[in-house]
Structure formats: structure tokens, C-alpha cells
Design a protein around this motif. Structure first.
Motif, mmCIF file in Angstrom:
data_model
loop_
_atom_site.group_PDB
_atom_site.id
_atom_site.type_symbol
_atom_site.label_atom_id
_atom_site.label_comp_id
_atom_site.label_asym_id
_atom_site.label_seq_id
_atom_site.Cartn_x
_atom_site.Cartn_y
_atom_site.Cartn_z
ATOM 1 N N SER A 276 -3.207 10.835 -20.140
ATOM 2 C CA SER A 276 -4.336 11.290 -19.545
ATOM 3 C C SER A 276 -4.963 10.055 -18.613
ATOM 4 C CB SER A 276 -5.375 11.855 -20.358
ATOM 5 O OG SER A 276 -5.660 10.685 -21.236
ATOM 6 N N PHE A 277 -4.474 8.934 -19.105
ATOM 7 C CA PHE A 277 -5.082 7.678 -18.227
ATOM 8 C C PHE A 277 -5.083 7.773 -16.916
ATOM 9 C CE2 PHE A 277 -4.536 4.742 -22.348
ATOM 10 C CZ PHE A 277 -5.477 5.581 -22.921
ATOM 11 N N VAL A 278 -5.826 7.267 -16.218
ATOM 12 C CA VAL A 278 -5.794 7.135 -14.851
ATOM 13 C C VAL A 278 -5.923 5.418 -14.446
ATOM 14 C CG1 VAL A 278 -7.068 7.720 -12.629
ATOM 15 C CG2 VAL A 278 -6.616 9.191 -14.110
ATOM 16 N N GLU A 279 -5.323 4.981 -13.379
ATOM 17 C CA GLU A 279 -5.340 3.627 -13.044
ATOM 18 C C GLU A 279 -6.142 3.684 -11.836
ATOM 19 O OE1 GLU A 279 -1.892 0.183 -12.741
ATOM 20 O OE2 GLU A 279 -1.371 2.156 -11.588
ATOM 21 N N GLU A 280 -7.160 2.840 -11.680
ATOM 22 C CA GLU A 280 -8.252 2.739 -10.558
ATOM 23 C C GLU A 280 -7.735 1.361 -9.690
ATOM 24 O OE1 GLU A 280 -12.699 2.086 -9.553
ATOM 25 O OE2 GLU A 280 -12.075 1.728 -11.730
ATOM 26 N N LEU A 281 -7.343 1.463 -8.608
ATOM 27 C CA LEU A 281 -6.755 0.431 -7.784
ATOM 28 C C LEU A 281 -8.109 0.006 -6.801
ATOM 29 C CD1 LEU A 281 -3.573 2.289 -6.331
ATOM 30 C CD2 LEU A 281 -3.871 1.046 -8.428
ATOM 31 N N GLU A 282 -7.981 -1.506 -7.244
ATOM 32 C CA GLU A 282 -9.277 -2.238 -6.613
ATOM 33 C C GLU A 282 -8.607 -3.628 -5.859
ATOM 34 O OE1 GLU A 282 -12.287 -1.555 -6.375
ATOM 35 O OE2 GLU A 282 -12.645 -0.242 -8.236
ATOM 36 N N GLN A 283 -9.059 -3.331 -4.665
ATOM 37 C CA GLN A 283 -8.572 -4.550 -3.608
ATOM 38 C C GLN A 283 -9.646 -5.922 -3.964
ATOM 39 O OE1 GLN A 283 -9.425 -2.737 0.013
ATOM 40 N NE2 GLN A 283 -7.256 -1.855 0.092
ATOM 41 N N ASP A 284 -10.335 -5.402 -4.831
ATOM 42 C CA ASP A 284 -11.171 -6.976 -5.184
ATOM 43 C C ASP A 284 -11.814 -6.705 -6.607
ATOM 44 O OD1 ASP A 284 -12.813 -9.210 -5.567
ATOM 45 O OD2 ASP A 284 -13.847 -9.130 -3.635
ATOM 46 N N LEU A 285 -10.944 -7.161 -7.486
ATOM 47 C CA LEU A 285 -10.966 -6.722 -9.058
ATOM 48 C C LEU A 285 -12.465 -7.426 -9.290
ATOM 49 C CD1 LEU A 285 -7.716 -6.654 -10.807
ATOM 50 C CD2 LEU A 285 -9.676 -4.876 -10.795
ATOM 51 N N PRO A 286 -12.651 -9.062 -9.287
ATOM 52 C CA PRO A 286 -13.732 -9.527 -9.697
ATOM 53 C C PRO A 286 -15.028 -8.881 -9.123
ATOM 54 C CG PRO A 286 -12.224 -11.174 -9.006
ATOM 55 C CD PRO A 286 -11.570 -9.784 -8.581
ATOM 56 N N ARG A 287 -15.029 -8.356 -7.887
ATOM 57 C CA ARG A 287 -16.191 -7.928 -7.170
ATOM 58 C C ARG A 287 -16.629 -6.415 -7.896
ATOM 59 N NH1 ARG A 287 -17.693 -4.337 -3.079
ATOM 60 N NH2 ARG A 287 -19.506 -4.952 -2.037
ATOM 61 N N ALA A 288 -15.469 -5.762 -8.011
ATOM 62 C CA ALA A 288 -15.773 -4.545 -8.692
ATOM 63 C C ALA A 288 -16.184 -4.590 -10.104
ATOM 64 C CB ALA A 288 -14.499 -3.708 -8.740
ATOM 65 N N HIS A 289 -15.725 -5.452 -10.809
ATOM 66 C CA HIS A 289 -16.289 -5.555 -12.066
ATOM 67 C C HIS A 289 -17.682 -6.252 -12.226
ATOM 68 C CE1 HIS A 289 -16.469 -6.906 -16.385
ATOM 69 N NE2 HIS A 289 -16.772 -8.048 -16.086
ATOM 70 N N ARG A 290 -18.113 -7.086 -11.212
ATOM 71 C CA ARG A 290 -19.824 -7.435 -11.131
ATOM 72 C C ARG A 290 -20.506 -6.375 -10.915
ATOM 73 N NH1 ARG A 290 -17.105 -11.863 -8.341
ATOM 74 N NH2 ARG A 290 -17.959 -10.912 -6.230
ATOM 75 N N LEU A 291 -19.978 -5.794 -9.814
ATOM 76 C CA LEU A 291 -20.780 -4.511 -9.288
ATOM 77 C C LEU A 291 -21.182 -3.477 -10.601
ATOM 78 C CD1 LEU A 291 -19.809 -3.878 -5.646
ATOM 79 C CD2 LEU A 291 -22.000 -5.085 -6.402
ATOM 80 N N ASP A 292 -19.822 -3.158 -11.130
ATOM 81 C CA ASP A 292 -20.096 -2.121 -12.406
ATOM 82 C C ASP A 292 -21.005 -2.330 -13.429
ATOM 83 O OD1 ASP A 292 -18.745 0.503 -13.400
ATOM 84 O OD2 ASP A 292 -18.176 -1.052 -15.246
#
Length: 400
Positions: free
Chosen positions: A271-287
Motif C-alpha cells: 500500500s505504500f506510495v512513493e512521493e517524488l520530489e525534485q527538491d527534497l530539502p525544500r519539500a521537507h522544510r515546507l512540510d
């Protein structure tokens, strides 16, 4: 140097260090085991489904809603994976394009001749006084032809053909809300993977809300992998209570519609879904900033328990240091404290690593203790940053 004659204070400090170690492990390990055991239990169920040729589960018809923000680069992979799901009941895929529409429309048009159950709709590009994500989800719900809905995003990857079965088996059991899990990954294989600090913080947060959800207290979900019924959406009048916020579609809204009786958690690897991010550090900060902002409208109990774990950890470190300092010049307290620290640290590290492995996260090698120590300061830094940018969490109308 090896004197064993100690003062009353030294005995008290040594006993305090031992007690704090026991309290720490008794608070932390059950929360780690709870999630890992759920992953193993759900995985065993889906392994049985995969081996059974005639699955008698009464799966309901389902509408899969894909919200896309100019994600044509990934839709050409995601949509075929969705349409090829091994699902024994009627299903449809609705793509709600939140961007310009052209590239996404091209991808959908190429697939529609062979897949009449694939549809495309658009969120108005000039809508400014609503959250774009909430608007897209609302349009997808209105366009859905079936009662049961599964939501994901255009930048996700579905690895297993049994993903839809794994999520919808709870609908078949009478549940109205199904909470799934996703994990981030670089969109390009050459991009750097998630940092150790981000991996620790993300798994720590997942342990909070997943652990609570497993016990029946659903107060947050993952918008990349989430299911609920259309009736619940309409009964709650959609996102009416958080229309002034850009975010909250997967925490505030879920808190409003989920109860211990109508919700379930699905944590099988299928059931796991993989979220593809083009900028992982930025995505983590915003989240982290967005989650901290909406957290004030959510239950504080689970976060307080984890805050208590941080306090116990810091007290343990301080008391252990005091044992060593007060015991000098004898090395016996130093040796005893080191042995206790080694046992405590290795136990925490081993259990945490296993849980991170179960949640498909980057594993930490003997650094869990360090991240437990510095995490409160990291949280404070993000909270200050979020306060400074608090108006960016509101819709355009509120900012005026």
C-alpha cells in the motif's frame, strides 16, 4: 581511581540514571513496536491475498482522484500503473489538473482510447481565494462516479499492482476512512537522497500520527495515500471549516470526519506510495512549517507524549553526566554510566532502525541518540521560521 566508596548523592544520581533509562525505554519502545507490528501484520494479510487466486473480499467500486500540478513528467508513468491495478471491482481514475493543463491533457488523451475509465478535469487557474489543493480535491469528489474515493498526487509512484486492493479492503469491511502512508524519494536518481536529519524528523512525525491512528485516534493523514467516502465529504461540507487556510486537507479535515469506529490504517508494503520530489530539502522544510501551523487546531496529546520522551532523554543525559562528574576521581561511576549508556543507546538505535526500515526510510547508523538530543532545537527553529511566514499559510483573501 577505582574506589567503590560513594556518597549518598552519588548513589542517588546513579539510581536516577537507571530509572530514567527504564522510563525512556518503556515510553519509546512500545511506540516504535506499534507501527512496525502493524506493517508486518498488514503485510502478512496482503501476502495472503497475493497468493490466493479467488479472493472473496467484496471490494466496492472506487474512484481514484489524482491531483496534479503540472506533473505531466510523472503522469505518463503513474496513470498506467493506476489503470493496471489488480482490482476485481469497477474503478475509475480522475485527474484534476491544477496547472496549465496542456501537458497533462496530452498524457491523458494518449491513454483514454484504451482506458475509457480515465477522465480529466481542471481547477480554474484564476481561483485565488481558495486553497488550490482543496479546490482540486473538491472538483475530483464532485466528478467521481463512485461512493468510495482514494486520493493521491501526480508526483507519486505506485509500486505494487495490489495497492488499490490494500487500501480498499477496509472499505469492504465497512470503514469510511482509510489512512495510508507515503515516503519521499528524489525525482531524479542522480539527485541526493533524504538527509539523515530529515529522515529522523519525518519518521518521528509519522510515529506520532500513525501510532495514534492505529489506536483509533485519527487526527492526521497522508494526502498522497488516503481514502474516504463521498458521503462523509458532503456531510462535513467539504473543507468548510478551513477554507481560509491553504493547508489542512489531510489533517484538519481528517480530524473532523474520522472516528475510531469508521477509520482504519493500512500499512502493508503493497500500500505504500512513493512521493517524488525534485527538491527534497525544500519539500521537507515546507512540510514541517505547514504541519506546525495546522497543528494548533489538532489534538496535542500525541505530541505531548513525544515531548515527554524528549524531556526524559535530556534528563537522562544530564543525570548521567552528573554521575560521572561527581564520581571523579574514581573511574567506577564513569564505567558504570558508560555501560548503561551503551545498553540504552544501542537498544534505542536498534529498535529505531528497524522501524525506519519498515517505513522505507534512510536508516541511521548509531546517530539516533544525537538526533533525539538536537530535535527540540530543530523544532524550535522551524516554529520561529513558521511564525515569521505565518501569513503564507492563509489564502489570498485573508492576506489582503
Amino acid at each position: 581511581m577505582f574506589s567503590i566508596e560513594f556518597s549518598f548523592l552519588e548513589y542517588c544520581l546513579a539510581g536516577g540514571a537507571l530509572c530514567l533509562s527504564v522510563v525512556l525505554l518503556s515510553l519509546l519502545l512500545p511506540r516504535l513496536l506499534r507501527v512496525r507490528r502493524q506493517v508486518m501484520a498488514d503485510g502478512a494479510v496482503m501476502a495472503s491475498v497475493a497468493e490466493t487466486a479467488d479472493d472473496a473480499t467484496p471490494y466496492p467500486p472506487v474512484s481514484v482522484i489524482v491531483t496534479a500540478d503540472d506533473d505531466a513528467w510523472n503522469l505518463s508513468t503513474l496513470l498506467p500503473d493506476l489503470l493496471a491495478q489488480d482490482y476485481p471491482a469497477p474503478m475509475e481514475v480522475i485527474v484534476v489538473d491544477n496547472g496549465e493543463g496542456g501537458p497533462s491533457q496530452t498524457v491523458v488523451a494518449q491513454l483514454q482510447p484504451e482506458h475509457p475509465n480515465l477522465y480529466l478535469t481542471f481547477a480554474p487557474s484564476r481561483s485565488r481565494n481558495l486553497s488550490r489543493k482543496k479546490l482540486a480535491v473538491t472538483l475530483g469528489v464532485k466528478a467521481a462516479g463512485y461512493e468510495h474515493l482514494i486520493l493521491t498526487n501526480g508526483n507519486c509512484r505506485i509500486a505494487s499492482p495490489l495497492w488499490l486492493r490494500a487500501m480498499c479492503r477496509h472499505f469492504a469491511d465497512g470503514k469510511d476512512v482509510v489512512v495510508g502512508y507515503s515516503y519521499p524519494a528524489p525525482a531524479d536518481a542522480d539527485d541526493p537522497r533524504e538527509s539523515r536529519g530529515a529522515a529522523f524528523s519525518r519518521v518521528r512525525g509519522a510515529l506520532q500520527w500513525l501510532g495514534s491512528a492505529i489506536k483509533g485516534n485519527v487526527w492526521r493523514a497522508d494526502g498522497n495515500n488516503l481514502g474516504y467516502t463521498r458521503s462523509l465529504f458532503y456531510a462535513n461540507r467539504g473543507f468548510q471549516s478551513s477554507l481560509n487556510l491553504k493547508y489542512g486537507d489531510d489533517d484538519i479535515f481528517i480530524r473532523e470526519i474520522a472516528t475510531p469506529e469508521n477509520s482504519a490504517v493500512e500499512l502493508s508494503p503493497e500500500s505504500f506510495v512513493e512521493e517524488l520530489e525534485q527538491d527534497l530539502p525544500r519539500a521537507h522544510r515546507l512540510d514541517r512549517i505547514h504541519r506546525d501551523f495546522t497543528a494548533r487546531r489538532l489534538p496535542s496529546g500525541p505530541r505531548r507524549w513525544w515531548g515527554l520522551i524528549s524531556i526524559v532523554w535530556w534528563c537522562y543525559l544530564l543525570v548521567t553526566a552528573a554521575v560521572i562528574v561527581v564520581g571523579l576521581p574514581s573511574l567506577v561511576p564513569l564505567i558504570a554510566a558508560s555501560v548503561l549508556a551503551l545498553i540504552t543507546g544501542l537498544t534505542v538505535d536498534i529498535f529505531w532502525r528497524r522501524t525506519m526500515g519498515a517505513l522505507v526510510s534512510r536508516k541511521l547508523c548509531l546517530t539516533v541518540g544525537w538526533f533525539l538530543t538536537v530535535h527540540p532545537f530543530s523544532t524550535l527553529a522551524y516554529r520561529i521560521r513558521g511564525r515569521r511566514a505565518r501569513y503564507t499559510n492563509f489564502t489570498w483573501t485573508t492576506e489582503k
